[in-house]
Design a protein around this motif. Sequence first.
Motif, PDB file in Angstrom:
ATOM      1  N   GLU A 227      10.979  -1.639   1.653  1.00 40.12           N
ATOM      2  CA  GLU A 227      10.453  -2.337   2.914  1.00 40.12           C
ATOM      3  C   GLU A 227      10.804  -2.685   4.449  1.00 40.12           C
ATOM      4  O   GLU A 227      10.123  -4.200   5.088  1.00 40.12           O
ATOM      5  CB  GLU A 227      10.245  -4.164   2.264  1.00 40.12           C
ATOM      6  CG  GLU A 227       9.608  -4.803   1.022  1.00 40.12           C
ATOM      7  CD  GLU A 227       8.205  -4.202   1.144  1.00 40.12           C
ATOM      8  OE1 GLU A 227       7.346  -4.828   1.505  1.00 40.12           O
ATOM      9  OE2 GLU A 227       7.374  -3.020  -0.110  1.00 40.12           O
ATOM     10  N   LEU A 230       7.609  -2.016   6.791  1.00 40.40           N
ATOM     11  CA  LEU A 230       6.936  -3.385   6.787  1.00 40.40           C
ATOM     12  C   LEU A 230       7.329  -4.149   7.808  1.00 40.40           C
ATOM     13  O   LEU A 230       6.916  -4.933   8.305  1.00 40.40           O
ATOM     14  CB  LEU A 230       6.085  -3.941   5.469  1.00 40.40           C
ATOM     15  CG  LEU A 230       5.484  -5.023   5.742  1.00 40.40           C
ATOM     16  CD1 LEU A 230       4.335  -5.501   5.813  1.00 40.40           C
ATOM     17  CD2 LEU A 230       5.575  -5.652   3.911  1.00 40.40           C
ATOM     18  N   LEU A 258      -3.710  -5.390   4.960  1.00 38.24           N
ATOM     19  CA  LEU A 258      -3.130  -6.199   3.823  1.00 38.24           C
ATOM     20  C   LEU A 258      -4.098  -7.463   3.995  1.00 38.24           C
ATOM     21  O   LEU A 258      -4.374  -8.359   5.301  1.00 38.24           O
ATOM     22  CB  LEU A 258      -1.630  -6.474   4.172  1.00 38.24           C
ATOM     23  CG  LEU A 258      -1.025  -5.275   4.167  1.00 38.24           C
ATOM     24  CD1 LEU A 258       0.246  -5.644   4.064  1.00 38.24           C
ATOM     25  CD2 LEU A 258      -0.241  -4.545   2.739  1.00 38.24           C
ATOM     26  N   SER A 262      -1.628 -10.861  -0.115  1.00 41.65           N
ATOM     27  CA  SER A 262      -0.498  -9.710  -0.208  1.00 41.65           C
ATOM     28  C   SER A 262       0.955  -9.812   0.889  1.00 41.65           C
ATOM     29  O   SER A 262       1.796  -9.584   0.535  1.00 41.65           O
ATOM     30  CB  SER A 262      -1.432  -8.491   0.121  1.00 41.65           C
ATOM     31  OG  SER A 262      -0.588  -6.685  -0.554  1.00 41.65           O
ATOM     32  N   ARG A 265       2.685 -12.257  -0.357  1.00 40.13           N
ATOM     33  CA  ARG A 265       4.103 -11.948  -1.446  1.00 40.13           C
ATOM     34  C   ARG A 265       5.509 -11.190  -1.493  1.00 40.13           C
ATOM     35  O   ARG A 265       6.185 -10.603  -1.200  1.00 40.13           O
ATOM     36  CB  ARG A 265       3.066 -11.254  -2.397  1.00 40.13           C
ATOM     37  CG  ARG A 265       3.803 -11.313  -3.422  1.00 40.13           C
ATOM     38  CD  ARG A 265       2.494  -9.970  -4.893  1.00 40.13           C
ATOM     39  NE  ARG A 265       1.436  -9.709  -4.179  1.00 40.13           N
ATOM     40  CZ  ARG A 265       2.425  -8.006  -4.567  1.00 40.13           C
ATOM     41  NH1 ARG A 265       3.270  -7.610  -4.393  1.00 40.13           N
ATOM     42  NH2 ARG A 265       1.675  -7.554  -3.740  1.00 40.13           N
ATOM     43  N   ARG A 266       4.714  -9.842  -0.698  1.00 43.22           N
ATOM     44  CA  ARG A 266       4.912  -8.891   0.143  1.00 43.22           C
ATOM     45  C   ARG A 266       6.518  -8.962   1.098  1.00 43.22           C
ATOM     46  O   ARG A 266       8.262  -8.984   0.565  1.00 43.22           O
ATOM     47  CB  ARG A 266       4.806  -7.601   1.071  1.00 43.22           C
ATOM     48  CG  ARG A 266       3.601  -7.083   0.202  1.00 43.22           C
ATOM     49  CD  ARG A 266       3.099  -6.115   0.230  1.00 43.22           C
ATOM     50  NE  ARG A 266       4.342  -4.847   1.144  1.00 43.22           N
ATOM     51  CZ  ARG A 266       3.610  -3.275   0.865  1.00 43.22           C
ATOM     52  NH1 ARG A 266       1.949  -3.605   1.931  1.00 43.22           N
ATOM     53  NH2 ARG A 266       4.405  -2.649   1.667  1.00 43.22           N
ATOM     54  N   GLU A 269       9.177 -11.200  -1.897  1.00 45.75           N
ATOM     55  CA  GLU A 269      10.288 -10.865  -2.568  1.00 45.75           C
ATOM     56  C   GLU A 269      10.591  -9.982  -2.366  1.00 45.75           C
ATOM     57  O   GLU A 269      12.071 -10.111  -2.967  1.00 45.75           O
ATOM     58  CB  GLU A 269       8.705  -9.514  -2.912  1.00 45.75           C
ATOM     59  CG  GLU A 269       8.057  -9.559  -4.189  1.00 45.75           C
ATOM     60  CD  GLU A 269       7.280  -8.263  -4.017  1.00 45.75           C
ATOM     61  OE1 GLU A 269       7.408  -7.681  -3.817  1.00 45.75           O
ATOM     62  OE2 GLU A 269       5.964  -8.955  -5.311  1.00 45.75           O
ATOM     63  N   HIS A 270      11.615 -10.099  -0.845  1.00 44.98           N
ATOM     64  CA  HIS A 270      12.542  -9.748  -0.301  1.00 44.98           C
ATOM     65  C   HIS A 270      12.701 -10.449   1.019  1.00 44.98           C
ATOM     66  O   HIS A 270      13.267 -10.447   1.625  1.00 44.98           O
ATOM     67  CB  HIS A 270      11.885  -8.037   1.141  1.00 44.98           C
ATOM     68  CG  HIS A 270      12.018  -7.316   0.273  1.00 44.98           C
ATOM     69  ND1 HIS A 270      12.700  -6.075  -0.350  1.00 44.98           N
ATOM     70  CD2 HIS A 270      10.827  -6.210  -0.570  1.00 44.98           C
ATOM     71  CE1 HIS A 270      12.174  -4.796  -0.884  1.00 44.98           C
ATOM     72  NE2 HIS A 270      10.911  -5.584  -1.549  1.00 44.98           N
TER      73      HIS A 270
END
Length: 334
Positions: A227, A230, A258, A262, A265-266, A269-270
């Motif tokens: 990621e 991103l 995006l 989304s 969430r991404r 997650e990190h």
Amino acid sequence: MGYVTSLFARKMVAAVGDVIDGAALLRGAGIDPDGPWDPKAMIPDNTYYDMLERIAAQVDVTDLPVQVGASMRCDEYGALGLAWKAARDLRGSLSRVARYARLWTSVVRYELRPDPRGGLYVVHREGERRLGMRLSNETTLVAAAALARQVSPVPVTPLEVRVAHPAPGSVAAHEDWFGCPVLFGAEEDGILFSAQTLAQPNILGDEGISRYLLSDLESELSQIADEVPLISQTKNAIAQTLNEGAPKMADIARGLGLSARSFHRRLSEHGMSFQTLTEETRRELAEGLLRDERHSLAEVAFLTGFAEQSSFTRAFKRWVGMTPASYRKARRGR
């Protein structure tokens, strides 16, 4: 959903002892109580917090973070623990954690921030300040001091410790352990070390071993850093819009192709949040602009998304520990 190493959960259960059913707690967290203590075995962060809160419902946990943090050993962190020991000095050890902590947690980010008195080792953790998180944050701060003492040839005593939640019923164990003021209710979680302490050579500092270990750590990090593009793209997009005011997540997400859901969430997650990235971008941009004497303080405030210079000054002091004017003056004197 974020993740933390199961090592922390095992340490907590071991510290409490036989007054609770530790095996049942570990199994409830998805950990085999008879399995190996593998720091790379992860559990969801909320599962960990739930476990801590179950412990707190059965025993007094006021001093538990001190007990557990003090019990942490460099070797328990695998290659990262060895890299901590092999760094030239404490500053190097803390900097390595700041870079490679992603190997054992996706919910905590570490930062070694310059401070007029030395360096502030900051623990960034997003989310609700529930009891489990508060206990975890305290443990993390104690563990940092414990690891620092293990690699230093002289006693390590911080200048102060900052904890961003209210104090427990007693702080005696915390103050005894750190040997310095522990300021609960602070704006952030961190440990302030003097410049002399940060520069103290480590007992086992070795450049050759460090190069070998860091190569392995970089390889491990690359496997989970999918990621990073991103994050970089997000910060660049934020920087480009700050002169129009504080950016909105939906607008940045749309610009990156995006949906807001989304995108959120991404990042989550990190272990990242849009707010954290916005704060980081503002701080980094402000520091860079302040190093350029051609920009007035009012211009720097505008370019970093603040409608008023006073708001910028308060935010910058929170980030760096000094006002923009003092920061510029300190940089000029170097």
